[in-house]
Motif scaffolding. Structure first.
Motif, PDB file in Angstrom:
ATOM      1  N   HIS A   1      -6.865  -0.848  -3.034  1.00 15.30           N
ATOM      2  CA  HIS A   1      -7.832  -1.446  -2.104  1.00 15.30           C
ATOM      3  C   HIS A   1      -7.600  -0.873  -0.710  1.00 15.30           C
ATOM      4  CE1 HIS A   1     -10.555  -4.312  -0.334  1.00 15.30           C
ATOM      5  NE2 HIS A   1      -9.601  -4.780   0.464  1.00 15.30           N
ATOM      6  N   GLU A   2      -8.637  -0.223  -0.174  1.00 20.10           N
ATOM      7  CA  GLU A   2      -8.585   0.366   1.175  1.00 20.10           C
ATOM      8  C   GLU A   2      -7.337   1.223   1.379  1.00 20.10           C
ATOM      9  OE1 GLU A   2      -9.103  -2.947   3.838  1.00 20.10           O
ATOM     10  OE2 GLU A   2     -11.260  -3.085   3.416  1.00 20.10           O
ATOM     11  N   GLY A   3      -7.072   2.055   0.364  1.00 17.62           N
ATOM     12  CA  GLY A   3      -5.955   2.998   0.475  1.00 17.62           C
ATOM     13  C   GLY A   3      -4.595   2.414   0.196  1.00 17.62           C
ATOM     14  N   LYS A   4      -4.552   1.129  -0.197  1.00 19.57           N
ATOM     15  CA  LYS A   4      -3.261   0.480  -0.493  1.00 19.57           C
ATOM     16  C   LYS A   4      -3.140   0.164  -1.974  1.00 19.57           C
ATOM     17  CE  LYS A   4      -2.137  -1.986   3.784  1.00 19.57           C
ATOM     18  NZ  LYS A   4      -2.056  -3.341   4.368  1.00 19.57           N
ATOM     19  N   LEU A   5      -1.947   0.391  -2.520  1.00 17.12           N
ATOM     20  CA  LEU A   5      -1.625  -0.096  -3.858  1.00 17.12           C
ATOM     21  C   LEU A   5      -1.151  -1.533  -3.700  1.00 17.12           C
ATOM     22  CD1 LEU A   5       0.497   2.931  -5.176  1.00 17.12           C
ATOM     23  CD2 LEU A   5      -1.956   2.560  -5.467  1.00 17.12           C
ATOM     24  N   ILE A   6      -1.820  -2.463  -4.375  1.00 22.23           N
ATOM     25  CA  ILE A   6      -1.457  -3.886  -4.282  1.00 22.23           C
ATOM     26  C   ILE A   6      -1.141  -4.374  -5.686  1.00 22.23           C
ATOM     27  CG2 ILE A   6      -2.285  -6.194  -3.665  1.00 22.23           C
ATOM     28  CD1 ILE A   6      -4.164  -4.731  -1.618  1.00 22.23           C
ATOM     29  N   SER A   7       0.034  -4.969  -5.854  1.00 28.22           N
ATOM     30  CA  SER A   7       0.444  -5.430  -7.181  1.00 28.22           C
ATOM     31  C   SER A   7       0.947  -6.860  -7.114  1.00 28.22           C
ATOM     32  CB  SER A   7       1.542  -4.518  -7.734  1.00 28.22           C
ATOM     33  OG  SER A   7       1.862  -4.885  -9.056  1.00 28.22           O
ATOM     34  N   ASN A   8       0.260  -7.750  -7.831  1.00 31.24           N
ATOM     35  CA  ASN A   8       0.643  -9.165  -7.909  1.00 31.24           C
ATOM     36  C   ASN A   8       1.086  -9.463  -9.337  1.00 31.24           C
ATOM     37  OD1 ASN A   8      -0.203  -9.697  -5.174  1.00 31.24           O
ATOM     38  ND2 ASN A   8      -2.304  -9.602  -5.925  1.00 31.24           N
ATOM     39  N   VAL A   9       2.377  -9.356  -9.556  1.00 24.61           N
ATOM     40  CA  VAL A   9       2.940  -9.485 -10.903  1.00 24.61           C
ATOM     41  C   VAL A   9       4.215 -10.309 -10.828  1.00 24.61           C
ATOM     42  CG1 VAL A   9       4.002  -8.196 -12.821  1.00 24.61           C
ATOM     43  CG2 VAL A   9       1.959  -7.286 -11.712  1.00 24.61           C
ATOM     44  N   ALA A  10       4.429 -11.161 -11.848  1.00 28.49           N
ATOM     45  CA  ALA A  10       5.666 -11.952 -11.969  1.00 28.49           C
ATOM     46  C   ALA A  10       5.955 -12.740 -10.691  1.00 28.49           C
ATOM     47  CB  ALA A  10       6.844 -11.034 -12.293  1.00 28.49           C
ATOM     48  N   ASN A  11       4.902 -13.380 -10.162  1.00 26.04           N
ATOM     49  CA  ASN A  11       5.004 -14.210  -8.957  1.00 26.04           C
ATOM     50  C   ASN A  11       5.443 -13.432  -7.716  1.00 26.04           C
ATOM     51  OD1 ASN A  11       4.339 -16.575 -10.425  1.00 26.04           O
ATOM     52  ND2 ASN A  11       6.445 -16.660 -11.187  1.00 26.04           N
ATOM     53  N   GLY A  12       5.369 -12.107  -7.789  1.00 28.86           N
ATOM     54  CA  GLY A  12       5.701 -11.288  -6.627  1.00 28.86           C
ATOM     55  C   GLY A  12       4.461 -10.586  -6.119  1.00 28.86           C
ATOM     56  N   SER A  13       4.467 -10.229  -4.837  1.00 24.21           N
ATOM     57  CA  SER A  13       3.342  -9.488  -4.273  1.00 24.21           C
ATOM     58  C   SER A  13       3.884  -8.247  -3.578  1.00 24.21           C
ATOM     59  CB  SER A  13       2.594 -10.375  -3.277  1.00 24.21           C
ATOM     60  OG  SER A  13       1.419  -9.727  -2.872  1.00 24.21           O
ATOM     61  N   PHE A  14       3.258  -7.101  -3.861  1.00 30.57           N
ATOM     62  CA  PHE A  14       3.753  -5.832  -3.319  1.00 30.57           C
ATOM     63  C   PHE A  14       2.577  -5.026  -2.786  1.00 30.57           C
ATOM     64  CE2 PHE A  14       4.498  -1.296  -3.822  1.00 30.57           C
ATOM     65  CZ  PHE A  14       5.698  -1.132  -3.130  1.00 30.57           C
ATOM     66  N   GLU A  15       2.779  -4.398  -1.628  1.00 24.73           N
ATOM     67  CA  GLU A  15       1.749  -3.519  -1.060  1.00 24.73           C
ATOM     68  C   GLU A  15       2.374  -2.218  -0.601  1.00 24.73           C
ATOM     69  OE1 GLU A  15      -0.763  -5.104   1.962  1.00 24.73           O
ATOM     70  OE2 GLU A  15      -1.282  -6.916   0.823  1.00 24.73           O
ATOM     71  N   GLN A  16       1.624  -1.124  -0.788  1.00 23.24           N
ATOM     72  CA  GLN A  16       2.125   0.193  -0.384  1.00 23.24           C
ATOM     73  C   GLN A  16       0.940   1.088  -0.041  1.00 23.24           C
ATOM     74  OE1 GLN A  16       5.364   1.787  -0.112  1.00 23.24           O
ATOM     75  NE2 GLN A  16       3.964   3.262   0.822  1.00 23.24           N
ATOM     76  N   VAL A  17       0.964   1.702   1.139  1.00 26.23           N
ATOM     77  CA  VAL A  17      -0.070   2.684   1.495  1.00 26.23           C
ATOM     78  C   VAL A  17       0.107   3.900   0.581  1.00 26.23           C
ATOM     79  CG1 VAL A  17      -0.973   4.188   3.307  1.00 26.23           C
ATOM     80  CG2 VAL A  17      -0.181   1.872   3.882  1.00 26.23           C
ATOM     81  N   PHE A  18      -0.937   4.223  -0.183  1.00 25.89           N
ATOM     82  CA  PHE A  18      -0.817   5.266  -1.210  1.00 25.89           C
ATOM     83  C   PHE A  18      -0.569   6.640  -0.592  1.00 25.89           C
ATOM     84  CE2 PHE A  18      -3.053   7.917  -4.627  1.00 25.89           C
ATOM     85  CZ  PHE A  18      -1.907   8.000  -5.398  1.00 25.89           C
ATOM     86  N   ASP A  19      -1.200   6.931   0.539  1.00 24.88           N
ATOM     87  CA  ASP A  19      -1.060   8.255   1.159  1.00 24.88           C
ATOM     88  C   ASP A  19       0.372   8.557   1.604  1.00 24.88           C
ATOM     89  OD1 ASP A  19      -3.618   9.022   0.754  1.00 24.88           O
ATOM     90  OD2 ASP A  19      -4.313   8.726   2.819  1.00 24.88           O
ATOM     91  N   GLU A  20       1.199   7.522   1.707  1.00 27.67           N
ATOM     92  CA  GLU A  20       2.602   7.730   2.124  1.00 27.67           C
ATOM     93  C   GLU A  20       3.474   8.240   0.973  1.00 27.67           C
ATOM     94  OE1 GLU A  20       3.955   4.001   3.650  1.00 27.67           O
ATOM     95  OE2 GLU A  20       2.763   4.143   5.497  1.00 27.67           O
ATOM     96  N   LEU A  21       2.922   8.249  -0.246  1.00 26.24           N
ATOM     97  CA  LEU A  21       3.722   8.609  -1.418  1.00 26.24           C
ATOM     98  C   LEU A  21       3.627  10.104  -1.724  1.00 26.24           C
ATOM     99  CD1 LEU A  21       3.029   5.609  -3.810  1.00 26.24           C
ATOM    100  CD2 LEU A  21       4.662   5.815  -1.935  1.00 26.24           C
ATOM    101  N   PRO A  22       4.658  10.645  -2.393  1.00 22.28           N
ATOM    102  CA  PRO A  22       4.639  12.081  -2.709  1.00 22.28           C
ATOM    103  C   PRO A  22       3.663  12.468  -3.814  1.00 22.28           C
ATOM    104  CG  PRO A  22       6.657  11.049  -3.539  1.00 22.28           C
ATOM    105  CD  PRO A  22       5.949  10.018  -2.717  1.00 22.28           C
ATOM    106  N   ILE A  23       3.162  11.517  -4.593  1.00 21.48           N
ATOM    107  CA  ILE A  23       2.196  11.839  -5.657  1.00 21.48           C
ATOM    108  C   ILE A  23       0.790  11.502  -5.180  1.00 21.48           C
ATOM    109  CG2 ILE A  23       3.757  11.728  -7.634  1.00 21.48           C
ATOM    110  CD1 ILE A  23       2.946   8.835  -8.053  1.00 21.48           C
ATOM    111  N   LYS A  24      -0.170  12.350  -5.552  1.00 22.27           N
ATOM    112  CA  LYS A  24      -1.534  12.243  -5.032  1.00 22.27           C
ATOM    113  C   LYS A  24      -2.549  12.107  -6.169  1.00 22.27           C
ATOM    114  CE  LYS A  24       0.280  13.142  -1.003  1.00 22.27           C
ATOM    115  NZ  LYS A  24       0.622  11.983  -0.160  1.00 22.27           N
ATOM    116  N   GLY A  25      -3.764  11.701  -5.793  1.00 28.44           N
ATOM    117  CA  GLY A  25      -4.868  11.664  -6.744  1.00 28.44           C
ATOM    118  C   GLY A  25      -5.031  10.315  -7.405  1.00 28.44           C
ATOM    119  N   PRO A  26      -6.263   9.990  -7.838  1.00 27.33           N
ATOM    120  CA  PRO A  26      -6.527   8.666  -8.434  1.00 27.33           C
ATOM    121  C   PRO A  26      -5.715   8.397  -9.695  1.00 27.33           C
ATOM    122  CG  PRO A  26      -8.431  10.137  -8.665  1.00 27.33           C
ATOM    123  CD  PRO A  26      -7.486  10.809  -7.733  1.00 27.33           C
TER     124      PRO A  26
END
Length: 450
Positions: free
Chosen positions: A249-274
């Protein structure tokens, strides 16, 4: 009386299975119709495991109580048919090894992306300090590790060939990335047979287990509707926002799993592409399920180095970027590769066609590809399909010639992309050999340019 176990195939998985079987007290015999690598001969001699190469002694194989076969041997070969007619169980190395470990198994499959997702998942868990092994279709044999090591978790890359011969194999976490037509030559050119094989990954899961899957795949959605799957389902999506699962969502990876919430700007990662967004979200979901902290997940994502031959940057020469995606052995991989770049592309493709349907990439090729270099002994299908869709096509069987032509067609800002859509066996030993020769050819350009 000792149970007789015959191992068919003496590569990494077969030798590992032989070592585990011997350690468990079986009467073991290994048989390979080809020639064994000296490395494995030395191991079998050291372990005093009898073996043969260059043949299968059918009478000896048919006297076994259990056969563990290499994933490379189809179920349709006469010897396997004869074994099944005699009622002798034929299983895969992953099935055999899983019977002798209490470790939690994380099994990852899909037509594309499974190596990247497996390596990333392993990296996230290991970086977090978990006692974790890496095996399956990658790295050291699962059975060999079960025989000699003690891990709390195994992250396994699992192919359809390995899933064809399971009985009780039970991953606590299964990841199903995608299912697109691949290896149809092995499955009677029937896509449903291949789908069934992939879905074997969930057949022994219970309500205590988890299935992480790509929600946007129509094939997976259709297949899920046919099955009563007991495991807890966690969705990964590029197009939706599942309440429990991961999304972009809006360039961020958002993961809500096992009662945890995690966000990460995708462009900051070394791997690219959808496609790598899907891979990363799947790995993040696994890490959350096993209790890795958000801080450690973020740290691991940023320090990850992907395996070679997967959208690998080779060189930038005179403003032209050369990318090695030799692992793209089917059309779906090329679809994701083409979607990873906005700049004009010279595409190098071709090899052994496995029943490819190129309509999936037709629009992308029309919009993005300014030239197609077909590197293959059999160029007719690609040439015929893309004639008129891409402005220029060049045919060659020489990788240096292919790279030279791509350079000739390119201007600063372009991408030269090796993403073959085909197997490599017509001109190369394997996809790694193809990728390495491509990289050498590109580096030859830098020598000539200096």
């Amino acid at each position: 009386m000792q149970k007789k176990v015959v191992i068919l195939g003496g590569g990494e998985s077969g030798t590992g299975a032989a070592i585990l079987a011997k350690s468990k007290g079986f009467d073991v015999f290994l048989s390979d119709r080809g020639q064994l690598n000296q490395k494995y001969i030395d191991v079998l001699d050291r372990e005093q495991i009898p073996f043969e190469q260059g043949m299968h002694s059918e009478s000896r194989v048919l006297e076994s109580d259990l056969v563990i076969k290499s994933p490379g041997i189809p179920d349709t070969v006469a010897l396997i048919v004869a074994l099944k007619e005699k009622g002798i169980p034929v299983i895969s190395e992953i099935e055999f090894a899983s019977r002798y470990t209490n470790a939690k198994i994380i099994a990852i499959t899909g037509s594309n992306g499974k190596t990247t997702t497996t390596l990333l998942t392993y990296h996230l868990l290991k970086n977090a300090g978990l006692n974790v092994g890496l095996a399956g279709n990658i790295g050291d044999s699962f059975a060999w590790q079960v025989a000699e090591k003690e891990f709390d978790y195994y992250v396994l890359e699992i192919s359809s060939f390995q899933l064809d011969n399971i009985e009780k194999f039970h991953p606590q976490i299964a990841v199903l990335l995608n299912i697109t037509p691949d290896h149809l030559d092995r499955y009677g050119y029937d896509f449903q047979n291949y789908i069934n094989s992939k879905f074997n990954i969930v057949q022994n899961q219970t309500a205590e287990d988890h299935l992480i899957f790509f929600k946007d795949s129509e094939v997976i959605a259709a297949e899920l509707s046919k099955h009563n799957i007991d495991s807890h389902q966690i969705k990964v999506s590029l197009a939706h926002k599942p309440a429990e699962g991961a999304f972009l969502h809006e360039g961020k990876l958002i993961s809500n799993v096992a009662n945890g919430s995690f966000e990460q700007v995708f462009d900051e990662l070394p791997i690219k592409g959808p496609h790598n967004a899907i891979n990363a979200m799947s790995a993040i979901a696994v890490a959350q399920l096993v209790g890795v902290s958000s801080e450690k997940i973020s740290e691991g994502l940023k320090s990850f180095t992907n395996a070679p031959h997967r959208l690998e940057l080779v060189e930038v020469i005179n403003g032209v970027t050369y990318i090695n995606d030799s692992k793209a052995t089917n059309v779906d991989s090329v679809f994701y590769a083409l979607g990873s770049f906005e700049k004009p592309i010279i595409l190098i493709a071709g090899g052994v066609d496995k029943g490819n349907d190129y309509s999936q990439i037709e629009a992308l090729v029309r919009n993005k590809v300014k030239g197609l270099v077909v590197l293959s002994k059999d160029s007719e299908k690609l040439e015929r399909y893309f004639s008129g869709i891409t402005p220029q096509i060049y045919i060659t069987q020489d990788v240096q010639d292919a790279v030279n032509k791509a350079q000739q067609w390119s201007v600063s800002g372009d991408i030269v992309l090796l993403s073959p859509a085909c197997a490599s066996f017509d001109l190369f030993k394997n996809y790694e050999d193809r990728g390495e020769k491509f990289k050498t050819a590109v580096r030859n350009l830098t020598i000539h340019n200096n």
